[in-house]
Design an enzyme around this catalytic site. Structure first.
Site, PDB file in Angstrom:
ATOM      1  N   CYS A  14      83.737 -15.549  47.142  1.00 31.14           N
ATOM      2  CA  CYS A  14      82.799 -14.869  48.041  1.00 31.14           C
ATOM      3  C   CYS A  14      83.429 -13.713  48.802  1.00 31.14           C
ATOM      4  CB  CYS A  14      82.193 -15.887  49.008  1.00 31.14           C
ATOM      5  SG  CYS A  14      80.982 -16.962  48.198  1.00 31.14           S
ATOM      6  N   LYS A  17      81.858 -10.276  47.798  1.00 29.87           N
ATOM      7  CA  LYS A  17      80.508  -9.864  48.177  1.00 29.87           C
ATOM      8  C   LYS A  17      80.520  -8.532  48.921  1.00 29.87           C
ATOM      9  CE  LYS A  17      78.236 -14.375  48.579  1.00 29.87           C
ATOM     10  NZ  LYS A  17      77.491 -15.289  49.479  1.00 29.87           N
ATOM     11  N   SER A  45      64.159 -12.540  55.097  1.00 28.62           N
ATOM     12  CA  SER A  45      64.523 -13.516  56.131  1.00 28.62           C
ATOM     13  C   SER A  45      66.023 -13.781  56.209  1.00 28.62           C
ATOM     14  CB  SER A  45      63.801 -14.843  55.862  1.00 28.62           C
ATOM     15  OG  SER A  45      64.326 -15.459  54.696  1.00 28.62           O
ATOM     16  N   ASP A  47      67.846 -15.564  54.379  1.00 28.67           N
ATOM     17  CA  ASP A  47      68.112 -16.985  54.173  1.00 28.67           C
ATOM     18  C   ASP A  47      68.938 -17.198  52.911  1.00 28.67           C
ATOM     19  OD1 ASP A  47      67.902 -19.816  54.550  1.00 28.67           O
ATOM     20  OD2 ASP A  47      65.968 -19.489  55.518  1.00 28.67           O
ATOM     21  N   ASP A  65      74.012 -16.836  42.224  1.00 32.86           N
ATOM     22  CA  ASP A  65      75.310 -16.490  42.808  1.00 32.86           C
ATOM     23  C   ASP A  65      76.360 -16.442  41.698  1.00 32.86           C
ATOM     24  OD1 ASP A  65      77.418 -16.075  44.671  1.00 32.86           O
ATOM     25  OD2 ASP A  65      76.320 -17.242  46.147  1.00 32.86           O
ATOM     26  N   ASP A  88      73.191 -23.336  47.703  1.00 26.80           N
ATOM     27  CA  ASP A  88      72.046 -22.715  48.358  1.00 26.80           C
ATOM     28  C   ASP A  88      70.811 -23.611  48.319  1.00 26.80           C
ATOM     29  OD1 ASP A  88      73.439 -20.437  49.038  1.00 26.80           O
ATOM     30  OD2 ASP A  88      72.842 -19.326  47.257  1.00 26.80           O
ATOM     31  N   GLY A 135      71.279 -19.341  29.705  1.00 27.07           N
ATOM     32  CA  GLY A 135      72.042 -18.370  30.479  1.00 27.07           C
ATOM     33  C   GLY A 135      72.042 -16.999  29.840  1.00 27.07           C
ATOM     34  N   HIS A 136      72.918 -16.153  30.351  1.00 28.25           N
ATOM     35  CA  HIS A 136      73.018 -14.774  29.865  1.00 28.25           C
ATOM     36  C   HIS A 136      74.458 -14.314  30.010  1.00 28.25           C
ATOM     37  CE1 HIS A 136      71.714 -10.749  28.836  1.00 28.25           C
ATOM     38  NE2 HIS A 136      72.321 -10.270  29.906  1.00 28.25           N
ATOM     39  N   SER A 137      74.923 -13.531  29.046  1.00 26.15           N
ATOM     40  CA  SER A 137      76.306 -13.036  29.077  1.00 26.15           C
ATOM     41  C   SER A 137      76.335 -11.569  28.707  1.00 26.15           C
ATOM     42  CB  SER A 137      77.193 -13.837  28.121  1.00 26.15           C
ATOM     43  OG  SER A 137      76.760 -13.658  26.780  1.00 26.15           O
TER      44      SER A 137
END
EC number: 2.7.9.3
Length: 343
Positions: A14, A17, A45, A47, A65, A88, A135-137
């Site tokens: 993180c 970010k 918001s 959140d 994420d 999350d 998923g995706h790559s």
């Protein structure tokens, strides 16, 4: 752990970010479109995840994420990235249902490394009780991994991050200092047992903490990640509340204080200080502790705003479950200083 190593790991998690201030300026300029009353929580918001109501008693929780590695072992990295993304849903009071892999990976790198990353992530999704559904790559110059996660929550039991009340006790369920310890580790200044403790924390799901919290009156919740303890606490105040934090009560990972004292902090931590610092007053707080409170966390714990009459019982049950939980502060009515940190 796997024998394969991500030898180019120079910082991730993180700490990668974008700063909260940058994001706020961008989001403010986005077109809003037609408002949908069933969108209970959206990006405006600040959140942890989006929440969309399907029926009176059922809502979808959606989050995504992903980030670069912060550890050398690909299997461990996969576990951490997945635990972070799943968190999350727990912060919103929900249960994990499905997850999709998100992968950026160099075509020139050994595919066994990618296999280990995905194995670590898949094990955490299974531990959460979810299903890995695809998923995706894309081919990229560096490694990045994470998840898009869907969960379910009863809208009546939704725990947004800014719905705390004056008198609520603030409970933190994991120790702070992950960013500092990972930084120290990259320059050879973290003892092996310190890094091991940080990894144990980052690979621990917030599932148990969330399940215990559901048994109590919790008015608001968030998970502490890249914007730091104080940054996420600032979001919890929502511009209408204030709080007092007892810094001595905040759980801290071994080695984090020493790393902060040696100035082994991250650029992301300094962005956090620049963004949130104006809302904070420190009273007799040592500088290393300030840095710990601004330290970006990867797969950090939940920060709960619990009703005062049951907060101690909640904290005790969290500790009995093996979590380093502690009551670290109290929410109050709005004051000129939003966050006061005492030591």
């Amino acid at each position: 752990m796997s024998e394969e190593k991500i030898v180019f790991c120079t910082g991730g998690g993180c700490t990668a970010k974008l700063g909260a201030g940058v994001l706020s300026r961008i989001l403010e300029k986005l077109p809003r479109g037609e408002q949908d009353p069933n969108l209970l929580v959206g990006y405006d918001s600040k959140d942890d995840a989006a929440v969309y109501r399907i029926t009176d008693d059922l809502a979808l929780v959606q989050t995504v994420d992903f980030f670069p590695p912060m550890v050398d072992d690909p299997y461990t990295f996969g576990q951490i990235a997945a635990a972070n993304a799943l968190s999350d849903v727990y912060a919103m009071g929900g249960e994990v249902k499905t997850a999709l892999n998100l992968v950026c990976f160099p075509e020139s790198m050994d595919l066994n490394v990618l296999g280990e990353i995905l194995r670590g992530g898949a094990e955490k999704v299974a531990e959460a009780g979810g299903i890995l559904a695809g998923g995706h790559s894309i081919a990229d110059t560096g490694v990045k991994y994470g998840l898009s996660v869907t969960g379910l929550v009863d809208p009546h039991r939704l725990t947004a991050n800014d719905t705390g009340r004056p008198g609520d006790q603030l409970i933190l369920t994991k120790a702070l200092g992950v960013g500092l310890i990972c930084t120290a580790n990259r320059v050879g200044e973290a003892a092996p047992e310190q890094m091991e403790a940080a990894i144990r924390s980052m690979t621990t799901l917030n599932k148990t903490a969330a399940e215990i919290a559901r048994k109590y009156e919790v008015h608001a919740a968030t998970d502490v990640t890249g914007f730091s303890f104080l940054g996420h606490l600032h979001e919890m105040m929502g511009g209408r509340l204030s709080c007092v934090v007892n810094a001595r009560a905040v759980p801290v990972l071994p080695g984090a204080w020493e790393a902060a004292d040696a100035c082994l902090y991250t650029a992301a931590g300094q962005r956090n200080r620049n963004h949130t610092g104006p809302f904070v007053r420190f009273e007799n707080v040592p500088f290393p502790m300030e840095e710990i409170l601004f330290d970006p966390q990867t797969s950090g714990g939940l920060l709960l705003a619990a009703a005062p009459q049951k907060a101690e019982a909640l904290a005790r049950e969290l500790c009995a479950a093996g979590l380093p939980a502690a009551i670290v502060g109290e929410i109050r009515d709005a004051q000129p200083t939003e966050i006061t940190v005492k030591y």
